[in-house]
Structures are given as C-alpha cells and as structure tokens.
Design an enzyme around this catalytic site. Structure first.
Site, PDB file in Angstrom:
ATOM      1  N   SER A  90       0.830  -1.191   0.000  1.00  0.00           N
ATOM      2  CA  SER A  90       0.000   0.000   0.000  1.00  0.00           C
ATOM      3  C   SER A  90       0.874   1.255   0.000  1.00  0.00           C
ATOM      4  O   SER A  90       1.761   1.399  -0.841  1.00  0.00           O
ATOM      5  CB  SER A  90      -0.954  -0.045   1.197  1.00  0.00           C
ATOM      6  OG  SER A  90      -1.943   0.957   1.093  1.00  0.00           O
ATOM      7  N   ASP A 110      -8.729  -3.390  -6.236  1.00  0.00           N
ATOM      8  CA  ASP A 110      -8.505  -4.361  -5.161  1.00  0.00           C
ATOM      9  C   ASP A 110      -9.380  -4.091  -3.941  1.00  0.00           C
ATOM     10  O   ASP A 110      -9.110  -4.593  -2.855  1.00  0.00           O
ATOM     11  CB  ASP A 110      -7.024  -4.395  -4.760  1.00  0.00           C
ATOM     12  CG  ASP A 110      -6.556  -3.125  -4.052  1.00  0.00           C
ATOM     13  OD1 ASP A 110      -7.358  -2.176  -3.912  1.00  0.00           O
ATOM     14  OD2 ASP A 110      -5.384  -3.082  -3.624  1.00  0.00           O
ATOM     15  N   HIS A 164      -7.354  -5.626  -0.760  1.00  0.00           N
ATOM     16  CA  HIS A 164      -6.157  -4.809  -0.554  1.00  0.00           C
ATOM     17  C   HIS A 164      -5.288  -5.302   0.598  1.00  0.00           C
ATOM     18  O   HIS A 164      -4.064  -5.333   0.490  1.00  0.00           O
ATOM     19  CB  HIS A 164      -6.587  -3.360  -0.302  1.00  0.00           C
ATOM     20  CG  HIS A 164      -5.460  -2.387  -0.226  1.00  0.00           C
ATOM     21  ND1 HIS A 164      -4.639  -2.108  -1.292  1.00  0.00           N
ATOM     22  CD2 HIS A 164      -5.007  -1.620   0.805  1.00  0.00           C
ATOM     23  CE1 HIS A 164      -3.737  -1.207  -0.936  1.00  0.00           C
ATOM     24  NE2 HIS A 164      -3.929  -0.900   0.324  1.00  0.00           N
TER      25      HIS A 164
END
Length: 684
Positions: free
Chosen positions: A314, A585, A638
């Site tokens: 991320s 995602d 994610h």
C-alpha cells in the site's frame, strides 16, 4: 504487458459485468456491505463497536462534548447488578435507535465506582469478543496459518531444500505500524508509557477512557506536521510492530509465518516500521528513517552476501519509491549511482497506489469513505462522537495523506469536461457498466451535478483547509503531476534543479525515473475483481440553502459543508450511497495499481536504464464473510491479499532465488486502460 483474452474476467461486449453481478447479488443480503466491501469496511465492524462503546462512556461520565441531547429527559432505567456480556450487548443494541440515547444518559447518576466497573466490563467484553472472532479467523478454512499453508507445501514440493537466499525487508502501509506513547499529556495515564495508542487493545482502552484525548495524541501539530506540544509518539519496532493490527487481525504475520517455513527468521527478516502519519521529509528530519533503512540494507547485504528483497504494501510502496530516489542522490543518502543495483535484488509493490487513490480525496474533503457511508445507523452513532468534519481535520494533520492523493491530473484520471459526450473522458470509461448515463470517470467528483476533474478536486482540497498549514505543506513539499517530454526533470536534468523541487518530485512515483539498476526486478502484485472507489457524488451546503431564518448547519463546528449525496444509489451501475465503484482491489482503482507497471515503466522516459518489470495480478475469489471473515486463501482484497496463497508462494519463490518460476499473469482490462493513459501522457 498484454492481457490474454482467455483469462480476462470481462468481455468487450459487457465490460465491468463481473463486478456488477457481484455488486447486485450482494445487495439483497442483510450483511451485503460486510460481505462485499473492502477489508477496511470489515475492520469498521469492530471499530463501530469501539465507537458505540465510546458513546456509552461519554454519556456515563456526562461529557458536555458528546452532544447527545438532554441528560434527564426520561426516567432512568435500572442498571443491572451484575453486568454480563449478554446484558451489555442488549444495551449496545438499544443504540440502534437514536431515541434511546437519553436513556443511557441516566447512567451518569451512578457512582464513580460503579461507572468505572461498567467501563472495565465494556472494554473487557469488546476485547474478548474481538479476540474470539479474529482468533477463529486463523482456524476457518485454508489461510496463511493453516497446516497446509503455502510455505509448508512449497517446502514439501522442493523436498525440504528451500532456504533463504535474499534478505527480506518489509515496508508496511498507512496505519499498519503500531505507535507507542513516549510522552503524553495529563489526560492520558502514565500507565500508557511505551504502550501502543495505535494498534492492540491498549488503543481501545485509550479511546474508551477519553476519545478526544486519544485524538489529540494521534493527531500531529497542524503547523509543523510533527509532534504536538507535550506529546511524543514513535513507531514500534521489530517484526511484531506491524504483524497484526489488533488481537489476531493479521497484516504481515501471514507473510512472516510462511517465510519462516523455509528458514527465515529475525536474522534475515526485517520490518521497516515507521510513523505513517509523517511525510517523507519529516520522517528523515525527525526519525532519520531513510538513513536507518539505508544502513539496515547495507548491513543485511554484508551479512548475507546477497542483495535484499524490498516488499512494500500500500502506501509503503510510495515510501519505497521515495527511498530509491533519496538513497543515491547527493541531496539524500549519497549512495551514488549504482547503489540500488548493488543492494536491491527485487522490489515487490503490493497493492501500490502509485497514482494515488480517490478514497483519500473523500476522506480529506468531508471525512467520509464508502465504508462509513454504507454503515447506515452506525455511521450516525459514530458522528455523534466524532463528526465528519472533525475526522477530516484529524486526517489533515497527517502529512502522509498526500502519498495517497490522486496524481497525474486529467492525463491520468480523465477530463471531466468531456462528460461522456465524445472525446476526452477517462481512460477507463469503457469499464462503465451504465454508459447510457453519459457520465465519465474523468469527473472524480460530481458536486451537485457539476463535474470536477482531479486537478479541480485537488484545488478544492487546498481551498477548504481551515488553517492553511496542510495546504501550504502540500504545495511546498509534494508534487502531483506526471512525467512528460517537457517536464523540468527531463529538460533540465536532476542536477540543475533546486533541491526542494527535486525532493518534491521524489514524493510522486509518476514524476520520478527508475534508478540505474539493470540487475533489479520490480514486481507489481495486486488484486483485481473487487469494487473499488472511483468517483463520488457530493452535495454542497452552500448550494442547498435552508429556509429563511434557519441557521446554516455547515457553520457549526461539527458539520461539514460538503457531504456525500446518499440519494445517489443505483446497484445496477455500481453506485451506492454517493460512491461510484470500478475495478480494483477494493481500495485502490485498477488505473492506479497498473499504469506505471504496464506502460509507464516500459517507456525510457520513466525507465531509462531498462529495469525489468513483471505484473502479477490476483483474481479475487474470496469466500463469503460468514464462511471466512478474511476471505480465505484466494482473497485478493487490498489487505487480505497478504494471506493469498498464490501471492505467498510467489514471494517465497522470489526470496529463495527461484525467480524463473514466477511468471507474469494478468486477469483484468488493465492493459487497455494503461495504453489509453500513456497516449494522453505522450501528448502533453
């Protein structure tokens, strides 16, 4: 990279159809927003319980800040003599009706000892419930901790010969690293010294004790972007600093567990945790973060005789991108040309928001996300404690949010003016499931029907900053454009730029060139097939004036001028509570996950030294929430993707030196999106 037609989940005849089917099928289930939203939403189930508990605590202590209404409207009801979890859950359930809130105010009439006992019981009950639920996640179905997990099976397949080859350094994303209190104000007990006020159950206790005190500690000084007076929070260290968020809710622990199956330990694994609230310049200035990361990489290379594997997740991918620019520069780590080539074997960008995410814009504008908008009454209860306006101001103190803001302008995100009328528009408009509406993703926000593109949304965010401190730092320390032939970095070269300007470009992967590292490989690893926030419908209180004589509610300290238009709702078009979804995602849109990986870094403009780039997409096949809250070992959300079996297998193969077994695999329409973007960029 190109997309094999045989693996694409959507056809040219019906782009986005797969997403629409998932969206619609879930809309008739009572737990639809839990089962189909991102992992952030599921975290908010637990978070909502915490905040509902805060409401109880505020009413109990008679806080004047709670704004929950009169304290003695109705007759008090009897407090149970022995509080059980069953009784407690009944009281919490009563909060689903706002009219029941005055009842709870009657708690304030009881003695301090009784109230303290209630708060302790409340905290313990939440902790026990969370521990039971999240602990069970490891036992339900196959996952990163199952007996037949990826690491165990791979080791068996290789007859026990897999061994660590490249040291692994992990860089976590936003909110992943625990934050410990080294210095606190009087409202936070001395018992919290070196305890986590972000992450673990100590955070829950701090919130329950005094939510505004907790926010004052976790927020940064709006003017300096550093610690506020009287407060000192620092990132936890070690592998445990980001392995789990709270009571068995894994983040990196699945990766660590599976790498341990092939011989990795703390001598070959390192968690490069950091204070995720800070921007990169503040991280180096205050914590010497990048200097320490450089020294750690060099130490591991000397110790093992091999370059490292850098895994970012991320926002951690954006931190890694900044580091690769900083470490070689004479204005940064002074490693010189070739440092990255000698020290880094591979960079794994996992769920990387390399072009940002619209989700950050909504959070900073109004304190709202799809996750909160879909919570219904629970969102109302949260607002009673911490309003949307207060949440937005809270997040604006975190300079790091600029990492996540969309970058690249209309060339990357689309032109709002076209609005579907032919020409212009957005590079991913062909994924619109309702083209007959003549709307374009190029409008990142429709404000009372008026389309605003990414540049206009960014200007709006800078304009609404009440103190001006966040917007000043955004202008001075960050960059939000995209590299093109006439860009100063291309025309003048890095050595002729002012230091401040050069460092601004480092913050933006779209305005940085890959280092001279032909021996290094970049793997872009991300999930696809989950509805992800792409566009918003907002209302402006200035354009919806109340009747004459009625005060403007947005002038209130707790009410935001801008708010999501919850009436904008059409499941057939992937629109829900004012949020338009597209492929991605679950958190980051496909456009941001893929552009640099598929097109940008295949162009010498971005990649002058020919660094190899491999795209690894993972199609989401998560189990229903009630079968497995984390989606199982085929989830590609994610965060849940850090427990995805295919992903874990490929990480292990790369770490143990079997790169030849990790092949590119693509399941989405990303290639077409990226070609559209790159044509726009080349035209600048």
């Amino acid at each position: 990279a190109s997309t094999p037609s045989s693996t694409s989940p959507t056809s040219s005849k019906s782009p986005g159809g797969s997403l629409r089917n998932r969206f619609r099928s879930s809309s008739h289930e009572s737990l639809r927003w839990i089962s189909e939203e991102s992992i952030t939403s599921r975290c908010m189930i637990l978070g909502a319980l915490f905040l509902v508990a805060v409401i109880c605590a505020l009413v109990i202590i008679g806080s004047s800040d709670s704004q929950l209404g009169p304290t003695s409207v109705l007759k008090p009801f009897t407090l149970p003599g022995q509080l059980s979890f069953h009784n407690l859950s009944n009281e919490l359930y009563s909060l689903s009706n706002i009219s029941a809130l005055p009842h709870l105010a009657a708690f304030s009439d009881y003695s301090g000892e009784r109230l303290a006992s209630l708060r302790r019981s409340l905290t313990n009950a939440i902790e026990d419930a969370a521990r039971s639920v999240t602990g069970a996640m490891k036992e339900i179905g196959k996952g990163p901790f199952a007996a037949d997990r990826a690491g165990v099976q791979l080791q068996e397949r290789f007859n026990g010969t897999l061994k660590p080859r490249y040291p692994v350094i992990m860089v976590p994303g936003i909110v992943s690293s625990g934050l410990e209190a080294w210095k606190s104000r009087e409202c936070l007990s001395e018992s919290y010294f070196r305890e986590r006020v972000w992450g673990t159950t100590t955070m829950v206790r701090a919130i329950l004790a005094d939510p505004y005190c907790w926010m004052d500690h976790v927020a940064l000084d709006p003017e300096t972007g550093l610690d506020p007076p009287g407060v000192k929070l620092r990132a936890a260290t070690g592998l445990h600093s980001a392995d789990e968020f709270i009571v068995n809710f894994y983040i990196w622990s699945g990766v660590i567990r599976n790498l341990a199956d092939v011989g990795y330990d703390e001598n070959s694994l390192y968690m490069a945790s950091y204070d995720w609230r800070l921007g990169p310049q503040q991280l180096e200035r205050r914590d010497f973060y990048f200097s320490s990361l450089r020294d750690t990489v060099e130490q591991y290379v000397r110790r093992h005789g091999n370059p490292v594997l850098l895994i970012g997740h991320s926002m951690g991918c954006n931190v890694v991108s900044y580091f690769l620019q900083w470490v070689e520069s004479e204005h940064g780590g002074r490693g010189g040309d070739g440092w990255v080539n000698r020290h880094v074997r591979s960079v794994l960008h996992v769920g990387a928001p390399l072009a940002g995410s619209p989700k950050a814009s909504g959070g900073l504008l109004s304190g709202e996300f799809r996750d909160t908008a879909n919570m219904g009454m629970l969102n109302t209860l949260i607002d009673a404690v911490v309003s949307k306006k207060e949440r937005a101001a809270f997040m604006r103190t975190w300079t790091s949010m600029n990492h996540l803001l969309p970058k690249g302008g209309p060339a990357v995100w689309g032109d709002a003016a076209a609005d579907g009328s032919g020409g212009g528009g957005a590079p991913d408009d062909f994924l619109q499931v309702c083209p007959e509406r003549n709307r374009t993703f190029g409008a990142m926000i429709y404000m009372d029907g008026v389309p605003l593109d990414q540049d206009q949304v960014h200007a709006l965010l800078l304009d609404v900053d009440p103190t001006g401190a966040w917007s000043r730092r955004a202008r001075e320390e960050w960059s939000f454009g995209v590299l093109h032939a006439a860009h100063p970095l291309v025309v003048q070269g890095p050595h002729r730029l002012q230091v401040a300007e050069l460092q601004r470009y480092w913050t933006n992967p779209l305005e940085s060139r890959l280092p001279n590292a032909p021996n290094m490989t970049i793997h872009c690893m991300y999930g696809v097939g989950r509805p992800s926030e792409r566009q918003y419908y907002y209302r402006d209180a200035e354009n919806n004036m109340p009747a004459e004589g009625v005060p403007h509610t947005h002038d209130n300290n707790r009410v935001s001028r801008y708010s999501l238009d919850l009436d904008e709702d059409d499941a057939d078009c992937l629109t829900k509570n004012g949020v338009q979804s597209g492929d991605g995602d679950g958190t980051i849109p496909l456009l941001s996950l893929s552009y640099l990986c598929m097109e940008g870094w295949n162009d010498p403009l971005f990649n002058p030294h020919g660094v190899k780039v491999v795209v690894n997409e993972y199609k989401d096949n998560a189990l229903p929430f009630l079968m497995n809250p984390r989606g199982g070992d085929a989830a590609a959300d994610h965060v849940d993707m850090l427990g995805n079996r295919e992903f874990l297998e490929e990480v292990i193969l790369l770490a143990t030196g079997h790169d030849e077994l990790v092949h590119e695999h693509i399941h989405s329409e990303a290639s077409r999106i990226c070609k559209n973007i790159h044509a726009r960029v080349k035209a600048l």
